[in-house]
Enzyme design. Structure first.
Site, PDB file in Angstrom:
ATOM      1  CG  HIS A 101     -22.007 164.515  29.085  1.00  0.00           C
ATOM      2  ND1 HIS A 101     -23.056 165.332  28.172  1.00  0.00           N
ATOM      3  CD2 HIS A 101     -20.670 165.422  28.213  1.00  0.00           C
ATOM      4  CE1 HIS A 101     -22.726 165.646  26.913  1.00  0.00           C
ATOM      5  NE2 HIS A 101     -20.651 165.738  27.414  1.00  0.00           N
ATOM      6  CG  ASP A 104     -25.377 164.606  30.937  1.00  0.00           C
ATOM      7  OD1 ASP A 104     -24.857 165.322  31.108  1.00  0.00           O
ATOM      8  OD2 ASP A 104     -24.527 163.528  30.293  1.00  0.00           O
TER       9      ASP A 104
HETATM   10  C1  XLS Z   1     -21.594 168.419  21.175  1.00  0.00           C
HETATM   11  C2  XLS Z   1     -20.361 167.033  21.347  1.00  0.00           C
HETATM   12  C3  XLS Z   1     -21.092 166.670  22.879  1.00  0.00           C
HETATM   13  C4  XLS Z   1     -20.198 165.168  22.836  1.00  0.00           C
HETATM   14  C5  XLS Z   1     -20.088 164.802  24.229  1.00  0.00           C
HETATM   15  O1  XLS Z   1     -21.910 169.176  20.497  1.00  0.00           O
HETATM   16  O2  XLS Z   1     -21.871 166.710  20.481  1.00  0.00           O
HETATM   17  O3  XLS Z   1     -22.154 166.930  22.765  1.00  0.00           O
HETATM   18  O4  XLS Z   1     -20.763 164.347  22.018  1.00  0.00           O
HETATM   19  O5  XLS Z   1     -18.889 165.677  25.262  1.00  0.00           O
END
Ligand code: XLS
Ligand code: CA
Ligand code: CA
Length: 436
Positions: A101, A104
């Site tokens: 993300h 991140d």
């Molecule tokens: C949350 C999601 C998230 C997505 C990416 O539950 O899995 O991590 O994969 O935003």
């Protein structure tokens, strides 16, 4: 150069009899399975958020996990050190893909302009590290759910100002994904859902979400980003009703708003479970609709009803998932991203390696078993037999639209009671177990 994993060498394949915990027992990247290497079938990716940003915090207590690379007090120094640690980890583990993300990899600043400048700085380093280490970005995405401004959603927020903020953030995230040569971009509807209809205009919120997606597609085309867009279904958590509930819901949304040709799905194993489906069901539903895109490889816990994001270890599940993937021609732009986190008490840096090694071995075994099942045509032959009637006279007439209710009634009166056929489920389950 500083190392963050000093006592760990590159993880090697040693075979199932090896007693060395830090080795692959089943994942042999160069081994050929059905004409392709294991590495090419599985396309493993490491996720940045859990693996490098996870602290082990939960609603009952703070983080338990302390990492050297996250120790600097300056958030930009911390971001850089974390990035170097991440690439050392990817290389030592032997994966070729990663996912992140925007927030991140680089911390937010006081305003969007400064935040974007921070992101650009980190992306430039990431770009170099990618090319130095032969790494590719499987997909990028936006975190438009953690910051309190998004507490009522991003694209579905009742405030157009928040919608504008989310759009600006997504715009930038798509641009940096392009800059890094990303193969895809994921939309997971973080807080795109609602808690109560007492304060929610669901129809309007969904129209807005579609508008956001349309703008994203337009921007993608405008800047010439050729990666694949994915939607990632999830039924609940953080909101009670997530709009992207499951694959079926996402497909209906995409068709309603004429977006079906611009998106595929990113199926997460535990999101399938939370929706009351199996992982394989969600993959199959995506595939039969031409939308099998990528996979978030993890698992839930049979006894818990929330998103535990554990590393996959269940061979039965990995087999059935890979069976569907192989049946539909394999992953193309997508891969297997470990959207999974360590348990709160797994605090050693080596635990990160054990977790990923376990997940990779579990999918390697699943792949090999699924390939054998396909090669032997075990289920395909039985399924073909089961539907054989549809290849004959009556079945063909129905399938090609040559029958109507009158004709079918006439047929039934003339031919009487149909012969029933057993589904033989128990026998098939027994056969499957002889392969596992
Ligand atoms: C949350 C999601 C998230 C997505 C990416 O539950 O899995 O991590 O994969 O935003
Ligand atoms: Ca996910
Ligand atoms: Ca999850």
């Amino acid at each position: 150069m500083k190392t963050y994993f000093p006592n760990i060498e590159k993880i090697k394949y040693e075979g199932k009899d090896s007693k060395k915990p830090l080795s692959f027992k089943f994942y042999n990247p160069d081994e050929i399975v059905m004409g392709k290497t294991m590495a090419d079938h599985l396309r493993f990716a490491v996720c940045y958020w859990h693996t490098f940003k996870g602290t082990g915090s939960d609603p009952f207590g703070p983080g338990t996990i302390v990492r050297d690379f996250a120790s600097a007090s300056d958030p930009m120094v911390q971001a850089e050190e974390t990035l170097y640690a991440a690439f050392e980890f990817f290389t030592k583990l032997g994966v070729k893909f990663w996912c992140f993300h925007d927030r991140d990899i680089a911390p937010e600043a006081d305003n969007l302009t400064e935040t974007n400048a921070r992101l650009d700085k980190i992306v430039a380093i990431a770009k170099k590290l990618q090319s130095d280490n032969g790494m590719q970005l499987l997909w990028g995405t936006t975190n438009a759910f953690s910051n309190p401004r998004f507490m009522n959603g991003a694209g579905t927020n009742p405030s157009p100002e928040v919608f504008a903020y989310a759009a600006s953030q997504i715009k930038k995230a798509i641009e940096v994904t392009k800059e890094l040569g990303g193969l895809g971009y994921v939309f997971w509807g973080g807080r795109e859902g609602y808690e109560t209809l007492l304060n929610t205009n669901m129809g309007r919120e969904l129209d807005h979400l579609a508008m956001l997606m349309k703008m994203a597609v337009d921007h993608k085309n405008k800047i010439g980003f050729t990666g694949q867009f994915y939607i990632e279904p999830k039924p609940k958590e953080p909101t009670k009703h997530q709009y992207d509930f499951d694959a079926g819901n996402c497909l209906a949304f995409l068709r309603k708003y004429d977006l079906i040709n611009d998106f595929k799905l990113n199926i997460e194993a535990n999101h399938a479970t939370l929706a009351g489906h199996t992982f394989q069901h969600e993959l199959e539903m995506s595939a039969i609709n031409g939308a099998l895109g990528s996979i978030d490889a993890n698992r839930g816990d049979e006894m818990l009803g929330w998103d535990t994001d554990q590393f996959p270890t269940n061979i039965y599940d990995t087999t059935m998932a890979m069976y569907t993937v192989l049946k539909h021609g394999g992953l193309t732009t997508g891969g297997l991203n470990f959207d999974a986190k360590l348990r709160r008490a797994s605090t050693d840096i080596t635990d990160l390696f054990h977790a990923h090694i376990g997940g990779m071995d579990a999918f390697a075994r699943g792949l090999k078993i699924a390939a054998k099942l396909q090669e032997d045509g075990v289920f395909e032959n039985i399924i073909t037999q089961r539907y054989a009637g549809w290849d004959k006279d009556l079945g063909q007439k129905i399938e090609t639209g040559k029958m109507d209710f009158d004709a079918l009634e006439k047929f039934t009166i003339e031919n009487g009671e149909p012969i029933v056929q057993s589904g033989h489920q128990e026998m098939l389950e027994n056969i499957l177990n002889t392969y596992i």
